[in-house]
Design a protein around this motif. Structure first.
Motif, short mmCIF file in Angstrom:
data_model
loop_
_atom_site.label_atom_id
_atom_site.label_comp_id
_atom_site.label_asym_id
_atom_site.label_seq_id
_atom_site.Cartn_x
_atom_site.Cartn_y
_atom_site.Cartn_z
N ALA A 199 33.72 70.48 -6.92
CA ALA A 199 32.66 71.50 -6.90
C ALA A 199 32.14 71.79 -8.30
O ALA A 199 30.93 71.88 -8.53
CB ALA A 199 33.18 72.78 -6.24
N LYS A 200 33.07 71.91 -9.26
CA LYS A 200 32.66 72.24 -10.63
C LYS A 200 31.83 71.11 -11.25
O LYS A 200 30.88 71.35 -11.98
CB LYS A 200 33.90 72.52 -11.50
N ILE A 201 32.23 69.88 -10.94
CA ILE A 201 31.47 68.74 -11.46
C ILE A 201 30.05 68.73 -10.87
O ILE A 201 29.06 68.58 -11.59
CB ILE A 201 32.20 67.40 -11.15
N GLY A 202 29.98 68.99 -9.56
CA GLY A 202 28.68 69.01 -8.89
C GLY A 202 27.77 70.09 -9.46
O GLY A 202 26.60 69.84 -9.79
N THR A 203 28.32 71.29 -9.59
CA THR A 203 27.53 72.42 -10.11
C THR A 203 27.05 72.13 -11.52
O THR A 203 25.89 72.39 -11.87
CB THR A 203 28.40 73.70 -10.12
N ALA A 204 27.95 71.58 -12.33
CA ALA A 204 27.59 71.28 -13.72
C ALA A 204 26.45 70.28 -13.75
O ALA A 204 25.43 70.50 -14.44
CB ALA A 204 28.81 70.72 -14.47
N ARG A 205 26.56 69.22 -12.99
CA ARG A 205 25.53 68.17 -13.03
C ARG A 205 24.18 68.70 -12.56
O ARG A 205 23.14 68.34 -13.10
CB ARG A 205 25.97 66.97 -12.19
N GLN A 206 24.23 69.56 -11.54
CA GLN A 206 22.96 70.16 -11.10
C GLN A 206 22.30 70.97 -12.21
O GLN A 206 21.08 71.08 -12.26
CB GLN A 206 23.19 71.04 -9.87
N GLY A 266 22.38 70.10 -15.27
CA GLY A 266 22.07 69.22 -16.41
C GLY A 266 23.21 69.08 -17.39
O GLY A 266 23.02 68.58 -18.50
N VAL A 267 24.38 69.53 -16.99
CA VAL A 267 25.55 69.46 -17.87
C VAL A 267 26.37 68.23 -17.49
O VAL A 267 26.51 67.92 -16.31
CB VAL A 267 26.41 70.74 -17.72
N ARG A 268 26.89 67.53 -18.50
CA ARG A 268 27.72 66.36 -18.23
C ARG A 268 29.19 66.67 -18.45
O ARG A 268 29.63 66.77 -19.60
CB ARG A 268 27.35 65.20 -19.18
N PRO A 269 29.97 66.80 -17.40
CA PRO A 269 31.42 66.97 -17.60
C PRO A 269 32.00 65.60 -17.95
O PRO A 269 31.97 64.69 -17.13
CB PRO A 269 31.92 67.46 -16.24
N ARG A 270 32.46 65.45 -19.18
CA ARG A 270 32.89 64.14 -19.65
C ARG A 270 34.32 63.81 -19.28
O ARG A 270 34.71 62.66 -19.16
CB ARG A 270 32.76 64.05 -21.19
N ALA A 271 35.15 64.84 -19.18
CA ALA A 271 36.58 64.61 -18.98
C ALA A 271 37.22 65.87 -18.43
O ALA A 271 36.67 66.96 -18.56
CB ALA A 271 37.22 64.23 -20.31
N LEU A 272 38.38 65.67 -17.79
CA LEU A 272 39.21 66.81 -17.36
C LEU A 272 40.49 66.79 -18.18
O LEU A 272 41.22 65.79 -18.20
CB LEU A 272 39.57 66.68 -15.87
#
Lengths: 440, 440
Positions: free
Chosen positions: B182-189, B191-197
């Motif tokens: 969910a957090k990855i999806g929200t971030a991408r929407q 315009g944020v790129r989650p690069r790593a966990l």
């Protein structure tokens, strides 16, 4: 902010264009390129690296230094055995555990009197540089000025922080103060804040230039007037040709306008990886409370390397203690080697090129570096040719410029060669130069 | 970009609001606050720092380790004396000189098989973290995900890079995979790129939680699907209560989706300041050439600390060599201390709070940390009171959250106390808790 988003990794592959731009920047690639050439031609005579002489390296010294530091903790600081052990083995003070010995060294060798609390012991001078730039780069307006040509470590650290480097001309005095004022003015008109000027006042890397005492005083005045800090990097100060050098900027600094960046790499040894920053400026918070700038740098360090290895600090401290805090005495033998090598390079250049009017060089008053100017491009391509055909390495000066300065200049480092290597290397260099002149 | 420009320094004074915002950030201030409380109450029993036991510290070991490493260079790698000396004293390989020994250790203790060239030896794990985040933060779109609560070193390193940290819930399994997606999806929407966990899969700091083998495999799948790297930080993996632990993420990683962040601080000793990154990802440049991610991290390191002190590397290597590459064997005595201490803390909590339904705690399968939940705010104010009135220190869990998690929780570290200190400390903690419950 755009809406283009890609996976960071797919099938174990990342893309360089998705990584920080510094990784593709000439400043970071240049070091790699130079190392790679050196590795491919191990038999070449190398005037490339500004490495210290290896004549004094002795593993037995490490053991003795370690014990000497433990003795110091026990006898001088009255630590019990448990505390001595904890000091070496456990996590420790972020600002370091040999700050008092560095403060004594600065007093003994440089006449710099500072509170040990204003010293941060770092993993080499490079970390001190990075900490200082990180603290000063508050936002995208902040830039650092640097006397050009510039040590590549400054440029590289700035790149990691996306911090612009604004070059200031060197006019033979070590820094062109008119250009400094002009660059500051231009930057401010463009909404840019020049926070500090970086320079190596003694026998600079790469140019081998030094500031006179008068220029130092004038520079301190200009910096104070303009409200920019001076970042004084001093790795070579003790290696003057005649045994003297003007006072450091920090010794002349009555208004805490100088952050002094120290390196023990050349005066102690590089493998200890010990450097430091003297940051005695006061930092005022919104509520009026004050801290030392050193404590702000320490906060950055706590999230970068936590603390500098106390084992490394111990061996550096042992050498300091053995020479009553004087690195001038500790490195007397090396200083003599550097003096003789520098003289031999200058003599050798004279012997080989005195009759060639288009080839010239400067005459540094000390340090590791001589700059030779030639009437052809001394670039990476020529370096490769020089290594392959003539068996001699040097550094293209273009690596030390933003933009395209230094195209026909090369840097000769003379610190880590023997006299016969210097002679042989200069013969090879002469062969290269005469080949190019014949083509030319 | 505004046109407001001020002098950087005036009369030796800087202003905090002109320095990098991280210097005023809770993540960096929290470490300072906790250290400061600890320094003011030196006689308190401290469950605060996650420091290793000091039982095994012996200065004679340093001498022996140093010699052992020199022997290794001479006998196993066939270095001549000059090269041995140069390895210890001179500038050296940016990626380190003990990478082959670390690779062997990973194979012996963790079943991780990696090319030594994919290892970067760093100044503690903190530098490895910073290098990785610096490389992955290409521009203002890039963020890092972190299982929350999060080790403060991750948050601090991200702050130095102005890199947002996106918290991912921990649901008792070590990571809530639905929340991760969910957090990855929200971030991408956005315009944020989650690069790593980022996560600590074994006995995490601060929560003491571990991922099951099944959750590890599922996490690897989710990360591969989503194209985010996993940053696996593993300082405590060898300290399980029953002598076993599930395979590391890196051991299960068949697609080079994991950057493994190693620390020798707890398994060797903190004063060596040796950590490392295993970064075997391929990095593809625009022209199609490939490099190892480790070589990109090395470029960053060359402008941060140049190289890790070979003297520090040597003492860590000596300990590795003495135990045939096994840190499990090298730290067997300490592991036994941690097991007994953890059991004693858990028993002690049971004895003191079994009849108090509003007080609970978790039961970690190993490591240094236990989290206690109480029915009142366990904040900095209470810590100060606890230290002053009851003589016991601990860490408010709120320091490990972005936002306001952990308000009624405290972290107990049990690694560096003696059994009687644990008993006394828990008595004092019980007095504090009962005092608060009575106030109610």
């Amino acid at each position: 902010m755009t809406s283009r988003v890609e996976p960071a990794v797919a099938a174990g592959r990342l893309h360089l264009h998705d990584l920080h731009p510094s990784l593709g920047d000439p400043a970071l690639l240049s070091m790699n390129f130079l190392n790679e050439v050196a590795n491919r031609f191990p038999d070449a005579v190398s005037f490339a690296p500004g490495r210290p002489s290896e004549a004094g390296f002795d593993v037995a010294d490490l053991h003795r230094y370690l014990d000497r530091f433990c003795d110091h903790l026990a006898r001088d600081l009255h630590y019990d055995d448990e505390r001595v052990r904890r000091t070496l083995f456990q996590y420790g003070r972020t600002k370091g555990v040999i700050h008092h010995l560095i403060a004594r060294n600065l007093a003994v060798d440089e006449g710099i009197e500072v509170d040990p609390e204003s010293i941060v012991v770092t993993v080499g001078c490079q970390e001190a540089l990075f900490l200082t730039l990180r603290a000063l780069r508050a936002d995208e307006r902040d830039a650092v000025l640097a006397v050009s040509p510039t040590y590549v470590g400054l440029t590289g650290a700035a790149r990691l922080l996306d911090m612009p480097v604004l070059p200031v001309r060197e006019d033979g005095t070590g820094v062109d103060l008119d250009d400094l004022r002009a660059k500051i003015g231009t930057a401010r008109q463009a909404g840019v804040r020049p926070r500090a000027l970086y320079l190596v006042p003694d026998f600079s890397n790469p140019a081998g230039v030094s500031l006179s005492a008068a220029t130092r005083r004038e520079l301190l005045r200009v910096a104070a007037d303009e409200g920019v800090l001076l970042l004084e990097d001093n790795p070579y100060g003790l290696f003057s040709a005649d045994g003297t050098h003007p006072p450091t900027l920090k010794a002349l600094d009555t208004e805490r306008g100088v952050v002094y960046l120290g390196s023990l790499a050349k005066t102690c040894f590089p493998g200890a990886r010990i450097g430091f920053a003297v940051a005695d400026q006061r930092v005022v918070a919104a509520d009026g409370t004050e801290s030392l700038f050193a404590d702000e740098l320490s906060k950055v360090k706590s999230m970068l390397t936590v603390n500098t290895s106390p084992v490394s600090q111990a061996v550096a401290a042992g050498k300091l203690l053995e020479h009553d805090g004087s690195l001038l005495r500790a490195s007397a033998r090396e200083a003599e080697i550097y003096r003789k090598n520098l003289a031999r390079v200058l003599d050798g250049l004279r012997q080989r090129f005195a009759g060639v009017p288009t080839v010239s060089w400067n005459t540094p008053a000390g340090g590791f570096f001589v700059v030779v100017t030639v009437p052809f491009a001394a670039d990476d391509t020529l370096l490769e040719h020089s290594a392959r055909r003539h068996g001699v390495l040097w550094t293209p000066m273009s690596h030390f410029y933003e933009g395209d300065g230094g195209r026909t200049q090369l840097r000769l480092a003379c610190s880590s060669l023997t006299p016969s290597e210097i002679d042989e290397g200069l013969d090879r260099l002469a062969a290269l130069v005469h080949e190019r002149l014949a083509v030319g």
